[in-house]
Design a protein around this motif. Structure first.
Motif, short mmCIF file in Angstrom:
data_model
loop_
_atom_site.label_atom_id
_atom_site.label_comp_id
_atom_site.label_asym_id
_atom_site.label_seq_id
_atom_site.Cartn_x
_atom_site.Cartn_y
_atom_site.Cartn_z
N TYR A 47 14.49 -10.44 8.18
CA TYR A 47 13.46 -9.97 7.43
C TYR A 47 14.13 -8.83 6.49
O TYR A 47 13.45 -8.54 5.63
N LEU A 50 4.09 -13.40 6.19
CA LEU A 50 5.34 -12.50 6.85
C LEU A 50 5.80 -11.83 5.61
O LEU A 50 5.92 -10.45 5.88
N GLU A 73 4.40 -9.97 13.48
CA GLU A 73 5.07 -11.26 13.45
C GLU A 73 3.79 -12.34 13.90
O GLU A 73 3.73 -13.31 12.71
N LEU A 126 8.25 -5.21 9.24
CA LEU A 126 9.03 -6.00 10.25
C LEU A 126 10.48 -5.50 10.53
O LEU A 126 10.94 -5.19 11.39
N GLY A 132 7.12 -5.30 16.39
CA GLY A 132 7.63 -6.38 15.59
C GLY A 132 7.02 -7.58 15.79
O GLY A 132 6.40 -8.41 14.84
N LYS A 175 16.30 -10.35 14.21
CA LYS A 175 15.09 -10.38 13.38
C LYS A 175 15.24 -9.43 12.02
O LYS A 175 14.89 -9.55 10.87
#
Length: 400
Positions: A209, A186, A179, A193, A175, A205
Motif C-alpha cells: 500500500y 482500496l 481492507e 492502510l 488495517g 501490507k
C-alpha cells in the motif's frame, strides 16, 4: 511545520471564554481566576467551561450568563489525561472499548469503519456512541456517517492510555478491517492502510500500500510525499523474505523513488536508487531495461553538468540496447549522447548523432515512436540554427 504557541494573556482568555459561552462579557474575577488556574491554556479553559456548563453551574441565555458556583470549588485539570478522566467517568466498558477503537482509526473516521473494527453490531455501536457524544468526546458530521474527536489532544490521551501492544494489535486489526470494508476501492484508503499496517507491524501490507500511496502522491504532483512512501515500501521489503514477486516490486520501487528524487533535485539519491535498480535488472539479464536505466542515470549526470559521466552512461546504454535488440532504447540513448554534444557546444557531433538516430528510428513503425521522431527533428532544427544554417533549420522545422 509545527508552530509552538505560548499561553494566552488574561484579556485573550476573557475573549475566548466569552466566545465559547456565547456572551458579551464575563465578571473580571471569574476571568482572572480561570486564566490563572488554567495557565492561559486554551484547551483547558474551554474544557473547564464546558464541564461547568454541563454540570449546570453556568447557564447562558438572552440575559447573558448566570453562575451557581464558588470560584474555589472549580476543578482545574492539570493534564489532558485529567480532562479525559472527567469525561470518561460515566462511560461503561463497551463505550470505552468503542472509544479506544475510534482513537486508533484517527482524528476523524467513518461510522462503518468503526463498526467493522469494533466487531459489534450497528445498534451496539450506536448505543456506545450516544454515551460518548453525550460526554462530548466526539462530534458527529455528515448526518452521523462520520465522527471526529472534539480535539486531537483527547484522541492522543486515549491512545496513550493503551499499552503499546494493544495499540499495535488494534492498528493491525484496523488495517484488515479497512481492507475488507473498502475492498472495491482500496486506493481511496491507501494512506490509512499504510499507517495502520505500519503501526501494526505487517510489512507485507506496508510494501503493497505504500507503493499505491506513493503513486497517488506523484499523480497529485507531490514528489516529496511520494519519495517518503516509496522509501517506506522499500524498508518494509527489507523486513520480509525475498521472493520473485518481492524482487520485482523492489525494482519498480527503486525506479519510482529515483524518479521522484530526480524531480526534487535530489540527484545523488536518484543516482543511488537507479544504480541499485540497474544492479538487480542486470542480474536478471534484462538488457533492454538496463539500457533505459543507464540512460536515465546519464540524464541526471547531464543535468549536473558532468559530461564525461553522462557520456559513459549513454555509451553503456547504447551497448546494452544493441545487445538486447531494442531499437528504441538504443536510439534514445544515442540521442541523449547528441544532447550532451549540443550542451558542450559540439554542434557538428550533435548533428551526426541526431541524423543517425532519425535513420534508425525511421525503421520502426510503432506509433509510440512518432513523438520521439518529431522531438529529434525539432532538436536537429535547433542545432542547425545554432550553427547559423537557417535554411537547414527551417527544413527540419517544416517537417514537424
Amino acid at each position: 511545520e509545527n508552530v509552538e504557541l505560548g499561553p494566552l494573556e488574561e484579556e485573550e482568555t476573557g475573549a475566548l471564554a466569552c466566545a465559547h459561552l456565547g456572551v458579551e462579557s464575563l465578571p473580571q474575577a471569574f476571568v482572572g481566576f480561570i486564566h490563572t488556574r488554567c495557565g492561559g491554556n486554551p484547551i483547558f479553559i474551554q474544557e473547564v467551561l464546558d464541564e461547568l456548563r454541563k454540570e449546570g453551574r453556568i447557564q447562558t441565555g438572552t440575559l447573558g450568563w448566570e453562575a451557581k458556583l464558588e470560584l474555589e470549588d472549580i476543578k482545574i485539570p492539570e493534564t489532558i489525561g485529567d480532562i479525559l478522566d472527567m469525561r470518561m467517568a460515566g462511560l461503561d466498558e463497551t463505550a470505552r472499548r468503542v472509544l479506544r477503537r475510534a482513537a486508533i482509526l484517527g482524528a476523524e473516521f467513518d461510522f462503518e469503519a468503526l463498526c467493522q473494527l469494533a466487531g459489534m453490531d450497528e445498534e451496539a455501536v450506536v448505543d456506545a456512541l450516544d454515551h460518548i457524544l453525550e460526554a462530548e468526546l466526539l462530534v458527529e458530521s455528515d448526518e452521523g456517517e462520520r465522527c471526529r474527536f472534539r480535539n486531537t489532544l483527547i484522541q492522543d490521551a486515549v491512545l496513550q492510555g493503551m499499552s503499546g501492544a494493544r495499540r499495535r494489535m488494534l492498528h493491525k486489526k484496523a488495517g484488515f478491517a479497512l481492507e475488507e470494508l473498502y475492498k472495491k476501492s482500496l486506493a481511496s484508503v491507501a494512506y490509512a492502510l499504510v499507517r495502520h499496517f505500519d503501526r501494526g507491524k505487517v510489512p507485507e501490507k506496508v510494501a503493497l500500500y505504500a507503493k499505491v500511496a506513493g503513486d497517488m502522491a506523484m499523480t497529485s504532483l507531490d514528489p516529496a510525499l511520494a519519495s517518503e512512501y516509496y522509501s517506506m515500501a522499500l524498508r518494509a521489503l527489507d523486513a520480509i523474505a525475498d521472493s520473485a514477486d518481492n524482487r520485482t516490486l523492489r525494482k519498480e520501487l527503486l525506479v519510482k523513488l529515483a524518479a521522484s528524487s530526480d524531480l526534487l533535485g535530489h540527484w545523488d539519491g536518484a543516482l543511488y536508487a537507479y544504480g541499485t535498480a540497474v544492479h538487480l535488472v542486470e542480474q536478471d539479464g534484462d538488457g533492454a531495461e538496463a539500457s533505459r536505466l543507464h540512460s536515465k542515470m546519464a540524464r541526471i549526470f547531464r543535468k549536473k553538468g558532468h559530461w564525461e559521466e553522462a557520456m559513459s552512461q549513454f555509451e553503456t546504454a547504447i551497448r546494452l540496447g544493441r545487445e538486447a535488440g531494442d531499437v528504441l532504447a538504443t536510439v534514445m540513448a544515442q540521442y541523449g549522447m547528441g544532447i550532451v554534444h549540443y550542451k558542450k557546444g559540439s554542434y557538428k557531433e550533435a548533428i551526426e548523432e541526431g541524423n543517425v538516430c532519425l535513420a534508425e528510428l525511421g525503421k520502426v513503425t510503432d506509433r509510440d515512436t512518432r513523438s520521439e521522431y518529431a522531438r529529434m527533428k525539432r532538436g536537429l532544427g535547433a542545432t542547425y540554427y545554432r550553427l547559423g544554417d537557417f535554411d537547414k533549420a527551417e527544413e527540419y522545422y517544416n517537417c514537424l
